[in-house]
Design an enzyme around this catalytic site. Structure first.
Site, mmCIF file in Angstrom:
data_model
loop_
_atom_site.group_PDB
_atom_site.id
_atom_site.type_symbol
_atom_site.label_atom_id
_atom_site.label_comp_id
_atom_site.label_asym_id
_atom_site.label_seq_id
_atom_site.Cartn_x
_atom_site.Cartn_y
_atom_site.Cartn_z
ATOM 1 N N ASN A 211 37.481 77.181 -27.045
ATOM 2 C CA ASN A 211 37.775 78.270 -26.104
ATOM 3 C C ASN A 211 38.870 79.157 -26.685
ATOM 4 O O ASN A 211 39.370 78.914 -27.778
ATOM 5 C CB ASN A 211 38.154 77.706 -24.728
ATOM 6 C CG ASN A 211 39.352 76.775 -24.835
ATOM 7 O OD1 ASN A 211 40.437 77.205 -25.169
ATOM 8 N ND2 ASN A 211 39.136 75.497 -24.567
ATOM 9 N N ASP A 280 35.839 70.595 -20.907
ATOM 10 C CA ASP A 280 35.304 69.739 -19.839
ATOM 11 C C ASP A 280 34.052 69.002 -20.303
ATOM 12 O O ASP A 280 33.679 67.991 -19.726
ATOM 13 C CB ASP A 280 34.940 70.600 -18.618
ATOM 14 C CG ASP A 280 36.185 71.139 -17.927
ATOM 15 O OD1 ASP A 280 37.177 70.388 -17.851
ATOM 16 O OD2 ASP A 280 36.177 72.311 -17.482
ATOM 17 N N PHE A 325 47.721 72.976 -15.055
ATOM 18 C CA PHE A 325 47.501 74.420 -15.070
ATOM 19 C C PHE A 325 46.112 74.703 -14.517
ATOM 20 O O PHE A 325 45.228 73.848 -14.563
ATOM 21 C CB PHE A 325 47.612 74.974 -16.505
ATOM 22 C CG PHE A 325 48.995 75.475 -16.818
ATOM 23 C CD1 PHE A 325 50.049 74.585 -16.953
ATOM 24 C CD2 PHE A 325 49.239 76.833 -16.965
ATOM 25 C CE1 PHE A 325 51.333 75.037 -17.224
ATOM 26 C CE2 PHE A 325 50.517 77.305 -17.254
ATOM 27 C CZ PHE A 325 51.567 76.406 -17.378
#
Ligand code: CTP
Length: 403
Positions: A211, A280, A325
């Site tokens: 990412n 994830d 977060f």
């Protein structure tokens, strides 16, 4: 960063004296009131005028030099007593020997004696000189007396030798000053672990799923906690950032690596902040060889990674503080509150990727702090304005230690 702080730079006669002009300039730009004291030998390498132009302050060399703006006070006493930090660099064998044995025969050595601020000293000389037993003993005397010794580096020395004795980069010297005085050391004695950056999940020897996380927020948290005196461990995915001074860095690649490295250290920590953008999902299998294309489309089976924050929340130790977060593009508050409860965290720092000034690559952030209320359910919300990631890190840490 250094507004209102008075910093004295003691420059003695080594070739690296020229580098101190950059240090003086950097400190001035950070808002400090910089006063330079040179030894007579330092003036063989560089002129006082250079420092005076850069700092807008008079440079002192002789103990009997007067300050024309303040003829009443004795400069070495006034400067020494009002200093917030004293850095002597480059420190020659001679100046180290004098300081170790209380000899005060010039402006620099006489100003050191009345000073009661953090004293930093960076020995810098030929490697054989540095290695000499008497120099090492004198350095040890200063260390035992509370001086912070900034280690010199290995490299090609001006005298033609290769060895230890090189003055570290200017940025490093400035970072030492920031660690010493930018903030009150109100996190001393606390063990803090911060996760940062992205993870990389391999598909085959060539491809990864990752990412856009740059790691900047996590690094700002680690750096700020270290500057507030905490004992900081930073577990980071692949990023292109320098390790903050005094921080223990652990480099990981995958979400599983991060899980192992965080959970194995967690019990020892007072505060854990999960600012990493952990994947994830990860590919179900990793191909040994490069996957070749074919004419049709392709889908990749993925499996869930372990939720590190949730594991930490479920296994929280007495008195431990866990902060997560949450990066959202819609329904930020509801989603973040749900994470706070679901993962049994004490606090969530939420930001909306679609708001300008917040997000991955930039140096700023707009954080909303969501904390669990005393009843464990209802959340308390505090919105921070647009600020630098360093400032946001300070606010987040203050919120944590006020808990
Ligand atoms: N996190 C974690 N382990 C994971 C994934 C995320 O510890 N495997 C942590 C992140 O470091 C962050 C928080 O969990 O502190 C983010 O929560 P998460 O539910 O993963 O957020 P999103 O993935 O953004 O949520 P969603 O999938 O619901 O959009």
């Amino acid at each position: 960063m250094l507004k209102g702080k008075r910093i004295i730079l003691g420059v003695s006669g080594g070739i690296a004296a020229y580098k101190m002009t950059n240090v003086a300039s950097m400190l001035y730009k950070l808002g400090a009131d910089v006063h330079v004291i040179m030894t007579k030998n330092a003036c063989e390498f560089i002129t006082p005028k250079t420092f005076e132009v850069l700092t807008k302050n008079k440079v002192y060399i002789d103990t009997f030099d007067e300050n024309p703006d303040d003829p009443v006070n004795v400069p070495h006493i006034t400067l020494g007593q009002t200093a917030d930090c004293f850095l002597i660099a480059p420190a020659t064998a001679n100046i180290i020997g004098k300081l170790a044995h209380g000899i005060a025969d010039d402006m620099l050595t006489t100003t050191v004696l009345p000073a009661r601020c953090p004293m930093l000293i960076c020995p810098s000389m030929n490697g054989y000189m540095l290695d000499n037993a008497v120099v090492q003993e004198n350095i040890e005397i200063l260390r035992k007396r509370g001086y912070k010794i900034i280690e010199s580096e290995y490299g090609n020395l001006a005298c033609g030798y290769e060895g230890k004795g090189k003055l570290p980069k200017e940025e490093v010297l400035v970072e030492h000053i920031l660690n010493a005085i930018q903030y009150e050391h109100d996190m001393e004695g606390r063990k803090v672990m911060v996760s940062a950056g992205p993870t990389e999940e391999p598909l085959d020897p060539v491809r990864i799923i990752t990412n856009h996380s740059s790691g900047k927020m996590g690094f700002a948290l680690a750096r700020t906690a270290a500057r507030r005196g905490a004992d900081v461990t930073l577990v980071t995915g692949p990023v292109n950032l320098e390790t903050p001074l005094g921080v223990k860095r652990v480099d990981i690649v995958t979400a599983e690596d991060m899980y192992q490295n965080i959970t194995s250290r967690a019990d020892d920590m007072d505060i854990i902040i999960m600012s990493a953008a952990v994947a994830d999902y990860t590919p179900e299998t990793v191909a040994d060889n490069k996957i070749k294309k074919s004419d049709g489309g392709m889908s990749i089976p993925l499996k869930r990674t372990k939720d590190i924050l949730k594991t930490l929340g479920e296994n929280k130790k007495e008195g431990q503080f866990i902060c997560g977060f949450s990066m959202e593009t819609e329904n930020m508050l509801e989603n973040s509150e749900a994470k706070l409860i679901k993962k049994n965290a004490d606090m969530i720092c939420a930001n909306n990727l679609k708001v300008e000034g917040a997000g991955y690559k930039v140096d700023t952030n707009i954080i909303t702090i969501i904390k669990k209320a005393a009843d464990g359910e209802k959340a308390i919300i505090r919105e921070l304005p647009l600020m630098s990631k360093d400032e946001a890190a300070y606010e987040i840490l203050s919120e944590i230690i006020s808990h």
